[in-house]
Design a protein around this motif. Structure first.
Motif, PDB file in Angstrom:
ATOM      1  N   ASP A 249      33.736  14.207 -54.841  1.00  0.00           N
ATOM      2  CA  ASP A 249      34.202  15.597 -54.838  1.00  0.00           C
ATOM      3  C   ASP A 249      33.874  16.278 -53.523  1.00  0.00           C
ATOM      4  N   GLU A 250      33.998  17.599 -53.502  1.00  0.00           N
ATOM      5  CA  GLU A 250      33.836  18.357 -52.256  1.00  0.00           C
ATOM      6  C   GLU A 250      32.403  18.417 -51.758  1.00  0.00           C
ATOM      7  N   ASP A 251      31.466  17.962 -52.577  1.00  0.00           N
ATOM      8  CA  ASP A 251      30.059  17.976 -52.163  1.00  0.00           C
ATOM      9  C   ASP A 251      29.587  16.650 -51.584  1.00  0.00           C
ATOM     10  N   SER A 252      30.417  15.617 -51.657  1.00  0.00           N
ATOM     11  CA  SER A 252      29.995  14.275 -51.217  1.00  0.00           C
ATOM     12  C   SER A 252      31.074  13.610 -50.356  1.00  0.00           C
ATOM     13  N   GLN A 255      32.362  19.250 -47.752  1.00  0.00           N
ATOM     14  CA  GLN A 255      33.599  19.365 -46.996  1.00  0.00           C
ATOM     15  C   GLN A 255      33.470  20.307 -45.800  1.00  0.00           C
ATOM     16  N   ALA A 256      32.537  21.251 -45.850  1.00  0.00           N
ATOM     17  CA  ALA A 256      32.318  22.112 -44.688  1.00  0.00           C
ATOM     18  C   ALA A 256      31.835  21.286 -43.498  1.00  0.00           C
ATOM     19  N   ASP A 257      31.012  20.266 -43.775  1.00  0.00           N
ATOM     20  CA  ASP A 257      30.557  19.379 -42.707  1.00  0.00           C
ATOM     21  C   ASP A 257      31.727  18.640 -42.081  1.00  0.00           C
ATOM     22  N   VAL A 258      32.647  18.187 -42.924  1.00  0.00           N
ATOM     23  CA  VAL A 258      33.804  17.441 -42.431  1.00  0.00           C
ATOM     24  C   VAL A 258      34.695  18.338 -41.582  1.00  0.00           C
ATOM     25  N   ALA A 265      42.670  20.398 -40.546  1.00  0.00           N
ATOM     26  CA  ALA A 265      43.465  21.623 -40.429  1.00  0.00           C
ATOM     27  C   ALA A 265      43.255  22.573 -41.597  1.00  0.00           C
ATOM     28  N   GLN A 266      42.944  22.032 -42.801  1.00  0.00           N
ATOM     29  CA  GLN A 266      42.822  22.872 -43.988  1.00  0.00           C
ATOM     30  C   GLN A 266      41.822  22.278 -44.973  1.00  0.00           C
ATOM     31  N   VAL A 267      41.171  23.144 -45.723  1.00  0.00           N
ATOM     32  CA  VAL A 267      40.422  22.763 -46.912  1.00  0.00           C
ATOM     33  C   VAL A 267      40.674  23.810 -47.986  1.00  0.00           C
ATOM     34  N   MET A 278      31.493  27.521 -39.600  1.00  0.00           N
ATOM     35  CA  MET A 278      31.200  28.111 -38.287  1.00  0.00           C
ATOM     36  C   MET A 278      29.726  28.013 -37.928  1.00  0.00           C
ATOM     37  N   GLU A 279      28.865  28.042 -38.923  1.00  0.00           N
ATOM     38  CA  GLU A 279      27.435  27.837 -38.653  1.00  0.00           C
ATOM     39  C   GLU A 279      27.182  26.436 -38.116  1.00  0.00           C
ATOM     40  N   LYS A 280      27.920  25.470 -38.635  1.00  0.00           N
ATOM     41  CA  LYS A 280      27.743  24.085 -38.218  1.00  0.00           C
ATOM     42  C   LYS A 280      28.466  23.773 -36.910  1.00  0.00           C
ATOM     43  N   ASN A 281      29.497  24.536 -36.617  1.00  0.00           N
ATOM     44  CA  ASN A 281      30.240  24.355 -35.370  1.00  0.00           C
ATOM     45  C   ASN A 281      30.650  25.717 -34.833  1.00  0.00           C
TER      46      ASN A 281
END
Length: 422
Positions: A249-252, A255-258, A265-267, A278-281
């Motif tokens: 799922d979105e936690d593994s 998806q923010a990391d990805v 382009a989208q999530v 944005m915090e991660k990049n």
């Protein structure tokens, strides 16, 4: 948010007590013997410290005979804590409950039936995804507090490069076509993991299907209906326009990391996901925006699961009139607008959607919330989420399994889990 009492004779007794209290008290809920102190449980991060302070100060100024004591609760283990409180003689006077938890609590008989307050609290305009799970067996126990739902977070620079106008994406067909244009040159048109079952639920609802239906007091899983199968077919089509894993799922991984890696382009996410990206990049600041999940037709946004919270009053509270006054203020026009702006939430009523017009993420949520839905409104649904055969079904189909056979198996598992639990 992953946020579930039947009041029979006891509710009638308490309603009578409330009525009696009303006849001898002023509109603030005080008894005439001095200030009425009420205890309120709100959940961690549902309000900021600044908003809480502002609201309590404003409320007590407007209702000087009521004093408010707010206790912030943690989501982890809250179900058991609320269940214990409702069964005691020392329950708080107002509790914030995840919207899908209300039925679980209502079944035990520990919540006050507020059905006769619906009109007074502008219930005709409540978001369906908050109001429906706040009701149980035809009675309204939960008063809609705030909502949050998923939207599409997208890269404005990648859309511009591909010649895609996000504001023009109103239908599924337009969305698929645009995502195909974005899915090239090393960029994933969309990162959609195979087991994001909340997104699948939206597509199923769009087709007129559901996850389960009730008949004669028994629940039956319905992923194998033609409507639900069409929802899965669309999910499969969309998921193929990226490289999301089919069996997680979105936690593994998160998806923010990805997305933060710069090649997505989208999530599909709640708007808060953009802040994490944005915090991660930090290089992506100013390059992320939002649009509602498109629907089957341009005049109706895609169906979404409405997460969020309701406010409930325990039958064990001895200060129900003051508790109702608190809820009336917090869910009323003035404070709902302030809460939406302060926390980027969707207000509890469709008529207040304009309050978040200046917040792009919340504004996109508000559009989708108008077509918001809830999971099946029964205590047994908790058992389904704990086992989650929907995720297994999705992974099986995406890895080559026969959709009809896999859907039939998942529907049987849902039926068993719901009826065993209830």
């Amino acid at each position: 948010m992953k946020y579930r009492l039947l009041a029979g004779g006891s509710a009638l007794v308490m309603a009578a007590a409330l009525s009696a209290c009303s006849s001898s008290s002023d509109s603030s809920g005080a008894s005439g013997d001095g200030p009425t102190d009420i205890d309120v449980w709100l959940m961690r991060d549902s309000v900021s410290a600044a908003f809480q302070k502002e609201f309590v100060k404003g409320f007590e100024a407007a209702h000087p005979t009521i004093k408010v004591r707010v206790q912030i609760q943690e989501w982890d283990g809250i179900g058991e804590k609320i269940t214990a409180a409702l069964a005691s003689n020392d329950a708080p006077d107002v509790i914030e409950s995840g919207n899908t938890q209300v039925a679980q609590f209502a079944q035990s008989g520990g919540l006050l039936d507020l059905s006769d307050k619906v009109d007074e609290l502008n219930g005709k305009d409540w978001l369906k995804g908050l109001a429906e799970p706040g009701a149980y067996e035809g009675k309204q126990y939960g008063i809609p507090y705030y909502a949050a739902n998923r939207v599409v977070i997208y890269r404005t620079d990648l859309f511009e490069k591909a010649g895609v106008d996000a504001s023009a994406l109103k239908t599924r067909e337009q969305w698929i076509e645009a995502t195909g244009k974005l899915n090239k040159a090393g960029t994933q048109g969309i990162y959609l993991p195979g087991q994001m079952w909340y997104a699948l639920a939206g597509f199923v609802w769009d087709e007129g299907g559901d996850l389960a239906t009730e008949s004669g007091g028994k629940w039956k899983g319905t992923l194998d209906t033609p409507e639900a199968l069409r929802g899965m077919e669309f999910y499969e089509q969309l998921q193929a326009l990226g490289k999301g894993p089919k069996d997680s799922d979105e936690d593994s991984p998160p998806q923010a990391d990805v997305m933060a890696q710069g090649k997505v382009a989208q999530v599909i996410s709640t708007p808060g996901g953009a802040k994490v990206v944005m915090e991660k990049n930090p290089e992506l600041k100013g390059k992320l925006a939002f649009f509602p999940i498109p629907g089957k037709s341009a005049d109706t946004p895609g169906a979404v699961f409405t997460g969020g919270s309701d406010l409930v009053i325990p039958t064990a509270s001895g200060k129900q009139e003051a508790a109702l006054t608190f809820i009336k203020e917090l869910t009323g026009d003035a404070w709902q607008k302030k809460l939406a702006v302060a926390m980027s939430y969707v207000p509890n009523r469709t008529t207040l959607a304009s309050a978040v017009a200046g917040d792009p993420g919340a504004a996109a949520m508000a559009v989708g919330a108008a077509n918001g839905h809830a999971t099946p409104n029964t205590p047994g649904w908790a058992a389904v989420e704990a086992e989650n055969p929907i995720k297994d079904y999705m992974a099986a189909v995406l890895t080559g399994g026969d959709p009809a056979k896999e859907a039939a198996k998942a529907s049987q598992d849902i039926t068993r889990a719901m009826n065993t639990a209830s």
